[in-house]
Design an enzyme around this catalytic site. Structure first.
Site, PDB file in Angstrom:
ATOM      1  CG  ASP A 109      -2.073  -0.890   1.133  1.00  0.00           C
ATOM      2  OD1 ASP A 109      -2.473  -1.193  -0.002  1.00  0.00           O
ATOM      3  OD2 ASP A 109      -2.581  -1.319   2.175  1.00  0.00           O
ATOM      4  CD  GLU A 165      14.146   0.918   8.143  1.00  0.00           C
ATOM      5  OE1 GLU A 165      13.341   0.424   8.938  1.00  0.00           O
ATOM      6  OE2 GLU A 165      15.363   0.995   8.359  1.00  0.00           O
ATOM      7  NE  ARG A 199       6.373  11.194   5.458  1.00  0.00           N
ATOM      8  CZ  ARG A 199       6.764  11.390   6.707  1.00  0.00           C
ATOM      9  NH1 ARG A 199       6.827  10.382   7.549  1.00  0.00           N
ATOM     10  NH2 ARG A 199       7.097  12.588   7.130  1.00  0.00           N
ATOM     11  CB  SER A 256      10.030  14.012   6.197  1.00  0.00           C
ATOM     12  OG  SER A 256       9.620  15.034   5.311  1.00  0.00           O
ATOM     13  N   GLY A 267      15.720  27.027   4.819  1.00  0.00           N
ATOM     14  CA  GLY A 267      16.047  28.260   5.543  1.00  0.00           C
ATOM     15  C   GLY A 267      16.766  28.040   6.865  1.00  0.00           C
ATOM     16  NE  ARG A 308      27.506  17.690  16.278  1.00  0.00           N
ATOM     17  CZ  ARG A 308      28.564  17.327  16.989  1.00  0.00           C
ATOM     18  NH1 ARG A 308      28.950  16.068  16.991  1.00  0.00           N
ATOM     19  NH2 ARG A 308      29.236  18.205  17.689  1.00  0.00           N
TER      20      ARG A 308
HETATM   21  C1  LIG Z   1      24.548  12.023  13.676  1.00  0.00           C
HETATM   22  C2  LIG Z   1      25.122  10.635  13.841  1.00  0.00           C
HETATM   23  C3  LIG Z   1      25.396  10.037  12.475  1.00  0.00           C
HETATM   24  C4  LIG Z   1      26.423  10.765  14.610  1.00  0.00           C
HETATM   25  O1  LIG Z   1      27.070   9.551  14.617  1.00  0.00           O
HETATM   26  P1  LIG Z   1      28.646   9.463  14.900  1.00  0.00           P
HETATM   27  O2  LIG Z   1      28.969   7.993  14.897  1.00  0.00           O
HETATM   28  O3  LIG Z   1      29.420  10.383  14.060  1.00  0.00           O
HETATM   29  O4  LIG Z   1      28.760  10.072  16.304  1.00  0.00           O
HETATM   30  P2  LIG Z   1      29.050   9.419  17.715  1.00  0.00           P
HETATM   31  O5  LIG Z   1      30.123   8.408  17.593  1.00  0.00           O
HETATM   32  O6  LIG Z   1      27.764   9.077  18.338  1.00  0.00           O
HETATM   33  O7  LIG Z   1      29.630  10.720  18.382  1.00  0.00           O
HETATM   34  C5  LIG Z   1      30.880  11.337  18.018  1.00  0.00           C
HETATM   35  C6  LIG Z   1      31.117  12.476  18.978  1.00  0.00           C
HETATM   36  O8  LIG Z   1      30.128  13.500  18.703  1.00  0.00           O
HETATM   37  C7  LIG Z   1      29.301  13.697  19.852  1.00  0.00           C
HETATM   38  N1  LIG Z   1      27.970  13.931  19.367  1.00  0.00           N
HETATM   39  C8  LIG Z   1      27.226  13.126  18.605  1.00  0.00           C
HETATM   40  N2  LIG Z   1      26.072  13.693  18.307  1.00  0.00           N
HETATM   41  C9  LIG Z   1      26.080  14.916  18.896  1.00  0.00           C
HETATM   42  C10 LIG Z   1      25.170  16.004  18.952  1.00  0.00           C
HETATM   43  N3  LIG Z   1      23.998  15.964  18.334  1.00  0.00           N
HETATM   44  N4  LIG Z   1      25.523  17.096  19.619  1.00  0.00           N
HETATM   45  C11 LIG Z   1      26.690  17.181  20.267  1.00  0.00           C
HETATM   46  N5  LIG Z   1      27.599  16.191  20.220  1.00  0.00           N
HETATM   47  C12 LIG Z   1      27.297  15.074  19.570  1.00  0.00           C
HETATM   48  C13 LIG Z   1      29.429  12.418  20.636  1.00  0.00           C
HETATM   49  O9  LIG Z   1      29.133  12.613  21.978  1.00  0.00           O
HETATM   50  C14 LIG Z   1      30.862  12.052  20.396  1.00  0.00           C
HETATM   51  O10 LIG Z   1      31.697  12.865  21.204  1.00  0.00           O
HETATM   52  P3  LIG Z   1      33.169  12.404  21.650  1.00  0.00           P
HETATM   53  O11 LIG Z   1      33.950  12.261  20.359  1.00  0.00           O
HETATM   54  O12 LIG Z   1      33.624  13.527  22.500  1.00  0.00           O
HETATM   55  O13 LIG Z   1      32.990  11.124  22.358  1.00  0.00           O
HETATM   56  C15 LIG Z   1      24.183   9.708  14.631  1.00  0.00           C
HETATM   57  O14 LIG Z   1      23.915  10.238  15.913  1.00  0.00           O
HETATM   58  C16 LIG Z   1      22.856   9.523  13.921  1.00  0.00           C
HETATM   59  O15 LIG Z   1      21.928  10.314  14.086  1.00  0.00           O
HETATM   60  N6  LIG Z   1      22.739   8.437  13.116  1.00  0.00           N
HETATM   61  C17 LIG Z   1      21.506   8.144  12.409  1.00  0.00           C
HETATM   62  C18 LIG Z   1      21.200   6.688  12.532  1.00  0.00           C
HETATM   63  C19 LIG Z   1      19.798   6.358  11.936  1.00  0.00           C
HETATM   64  O16 LIG Z   1      18.856   7.046  12.282  1.00  0.00           O
HETATM   65  N7  LIG Z   1      19.725   5.347  11.035  1.00  0.00           N
HETATM   66  C20 LIG Z   1      18.445   4.963  10.430  1.00  0.00           C
HETATM   67  C21 LIG Z   1      17.949   3.795  11.122  1.00  0.00           C
HETATM   68  S1  LIG Z   1      16.262   3.443  10.637  1.00  0.00           S
HETATM   69  C22 LIG Z   1      15.604   2.864  12.054  1.00  0.00           C
HETATM   70  O17 LIG Z   1      16.234   2.845  13.070  1.00  0.00           O
HETATM   71  C23 LIG Z   1      14.199   2.331  11.959  1.00  0.00           C
HETATM   72  C24 LIG Z   1      13.517   2.502  13.246  1.00  0.00           C
HETATM   73  C25 LIG Z   1      12.389   3.479  13.111  1.00  0.00           C
HETATM   74  O18 LIG Z   1      11.432   3.167  12.373  1.00  0.00           O
HETATM   75  O19 LIG Z   1      12.467   4.550  13.717  1.00  0.00           O
HETATM   76  O1  LIG Z   2      15.245  -5.366   5.055  1.00  0.00           O
HETATM   77  C1  LIG Z   2      14.720  -5.681   6.091  1.00  0.00           C
HETATM   78  O2  LIG Z   2      14.006  -6.674   6.197  1.00  0.00           O
HETATM   79  C2  LIG Z   2      14.923  -4.806   7.259  1.00  0.00           C
HETATM   80  N1  LIG Z   2      14.649  -5.221   8.423  1.00  0.00           N
HETATM   81  C3  LIG Z   2      14.925  -4.512   9.606  1.00  0.00           C
HETATM   82  C4  LIG Z   2      13.939  -4.860  10.634  1.00  0.00           C
HETATM   83  O3  LIG Z   2      13.082  -5.699  10.377  1.00  0.00           O
HETATM   84  O4  LIG Z   2      14.004  -4.284  11.711  1.00  0.00           O
HETATM   85  C5  LIG Z   2      14.952  -3.041   9.379  1.00  0.00           C
HETATM   86  C6  LIG Z   2      15.793  -2.700   8.219  1.00  0.00           C
HETATM   87  C7  LIG Z   2      15.432  -3.465   7.018  1.00  0.00           C
END
Ligand SMILES: CC(C)(COP(=O)(O)OP(=O)(O)OC[C@H]1O[C@@H](n2cnc3c(N)ncnc32)[C@H](O)[C@@H]1OP(=O)(O)O)[C@@H](O)C(=O)NCCC(=O)NCCSC(=O)CCC(=O)O
Ligand SMILES: O=C(O)C1=N[C@H](C(=O)O)CCC1
Ligand SMILES: [Mg+2]
Length: 332
Positions: free
Chosen positions: A180, A213, A215, A233, A279, A304
């Site tokens: 869907d 995962e 839109r 998004s 912006g 970030r």
């Molecule tokens: C922004 C990043 C990429 C940052 O990752 P990094 O590996 O570079 O950073 P880290 O190792 O955590 O941190 C490095 C250094 O920066 C600092 N640091 C990290 N983020 C910070 C912030 N926002 N503000 C201030 N400092 C920050 C840490 O404390 C650390 O400091 P020190 O060096 O001093 O220690 C992460 O936080 C992130 O948002 N990843 C996205 C993951 C994601 O969402 N994937 C999709 C999954 S989809 C999913 O999950 C499905 C589930 C669902 O449906 O919701």
């Molecule tokens: O490709 C899949 O299947 C995925 N599965 C994970 C889950 O079920 O949590 C999420 C990422 C993709």
């Protein structure tokens, strides 16, 4: 794995296809299914003509003979048609033409933005998409009763101008957890996985291996190796005033619940939960503050929100997010 079938600049080309159209009692075309559309440089004059039974069997296959005819239960007639688009640069002529263009996208014969879609919404009827096939919205209650009279339960999966893609096209090498969530006209390259929370609109999609995962709004294109995290998004341009066409480059990560209102180049990361609008004032490593639109399309940036100061920061992307998990894409 970048899709090689898609022809990004097919604008001087035309297309031909034979299909089955569903026509309501008042003559409204509810849909047209084109099982095997083709691009051609020698299409002939644009338009749609009806095929007789023999022509339909010849062009579509044996089953077409039985598929065509009146369906009293739904109050429609299924007819066989041949549709020609002289040039993809011309705007769509009618509903058959519009459906053919949506099929070209989902068959990966044309990439998003590779053809003229002006006036598309005005050409598509709003249709009740049911377990028995398309039904005119005004006829829905009568059809529901007809179904009940035969002991059938009519399921209405949506009332919309676009059907779900997989009822018309199931592109190879793609996983879609919830059908869907993908409209006909989506362009999904081989290696794409769309999880339940993902969504892909028409004239939008992926160009290579991607995890979706979040839109993908109308007009948005996602490059090879990129991941759109859960609930993320990508800002659209059809409604709400967004006017930047969003492109996500290759090997990008848009974190869960993040959002992008600018284009991303390659190897960019947007932190989970951060919405970067055009912006948004962004602080660069040297302390300079710029609007995010000035960074639109730039590569190798980590966006970030500093969790101590609240400032949105753009830094060189040293976050090695590891790229896509190949296991989730290799056996699509
Ligand atoms: C922004 C990043 C990429 C940052 O990752 P990094 O590996 O570079 O950073 P880290 O190792 O955590 O941190 C490095 C250094 O920066 C600092 N640091 C990290 N983020 C910070 C912030 N926002 N503000 C201030 N400092 C920050 C840490 O404390 C650390 O400091 P020190 O060096 O001093 O220690 C992460 O936080 C992130 O948002 N990843 C996205 C993951 C994601 O969402 N994937 C999709 C999954 S989809 C999913 O999950 C499905 C589930 C669902 O449906 O919701
Ligand atoms: O490709 C899949 O299947 C995925 N599965 C994970 C889950 O079920 O949590 C999420 C990422 C993709
Ligand atoms: Mg880390």
């Amino acid at each position: 794995m970048t899709d090689t079938n898609s022809q990004g600049s097919a604008r001087t080309t035309g297309a031909v296809a034979a299909g089955l159209a569903t026509v309501a009692g008042d003559g409204t075309v509810l849909d047209t299914w084109f099982p095997a559309p083709e691009l051609t440089s020698d299409p002939g004059p644009a338009g749609t003509t009806r095929l007789d039974r023999d022509e339909a069997v010849n062009r579509i296959g044996e089953g077409a003979a039985k598929a065509i005819g009146v369906d009293a239960r739904r109050g429609v007639e299924v007819v066989a048609v041949s549709t020609v688009i002289s040039s993809l640069d011309d705007k769509p002529l009618d509903a058959h033409d519009a459906y053919l263009r949506l099929h070209l996208l989902s068959h990966r014969l044309v990439r998003p933005h590779g053809q003229n879609l002006d006036g598309l919404f005005g050409l598509l009827a709003n249709v009740a998409w049911t377990s028995l096939g398309p039904v005119a919205v005004d006829d829905l209650e009568r059809v529901r009763l007809n179904a009940r009279a035969e002991g059938l339960h009519l399921q209405v999966t949506s009332v919309d101008k676009f059907p779900r893609m997989t009822d018309y096209v199931a592109p190879k090498g793609v996983r879609i957890a919830d059908a869907d969530r993908v409209r006909l006209g989506a362009h999904l390259a081989a290696g794409t996985t769309v999880m339940h929370e993902g969504f892909v609109n028409f004239n939008a999609g992926t160009l290579g291996t991607s995890m979706v995962e979040g839109r993908i709004s109308a007009g948005v294109v996602v490059g090879d190796g990129s991941d759109i995290g859960g609930g993320a998004s990508t800002m659209g341009t059809l409604s709400g005033g967004g006017n930047v066409r969003i492109v996500i480059g290759e090997r990008c990560l848009v974190g869960a619940e993040a959002g992008v209102g600018i284009a991303l180049g390659d190897e960019c990361v947007v932190e989970a939960g951060l919405y970067v609008t055009a912006g948004t004032r962004v602080t660069l490593p040297d302390g300079q503050v710029v609007k995010a639109r000035e960074l639109s399309g730039a590569s190798n940036i980590l966006f970030r929100r500093n969790s101590v100061t609240g400032t949105v920061e753009a830094r060189p992307n040293n976050a090695v997010w590891g790229g896509l998990n190949e296991v989730l894409h290799a056996h699509n």
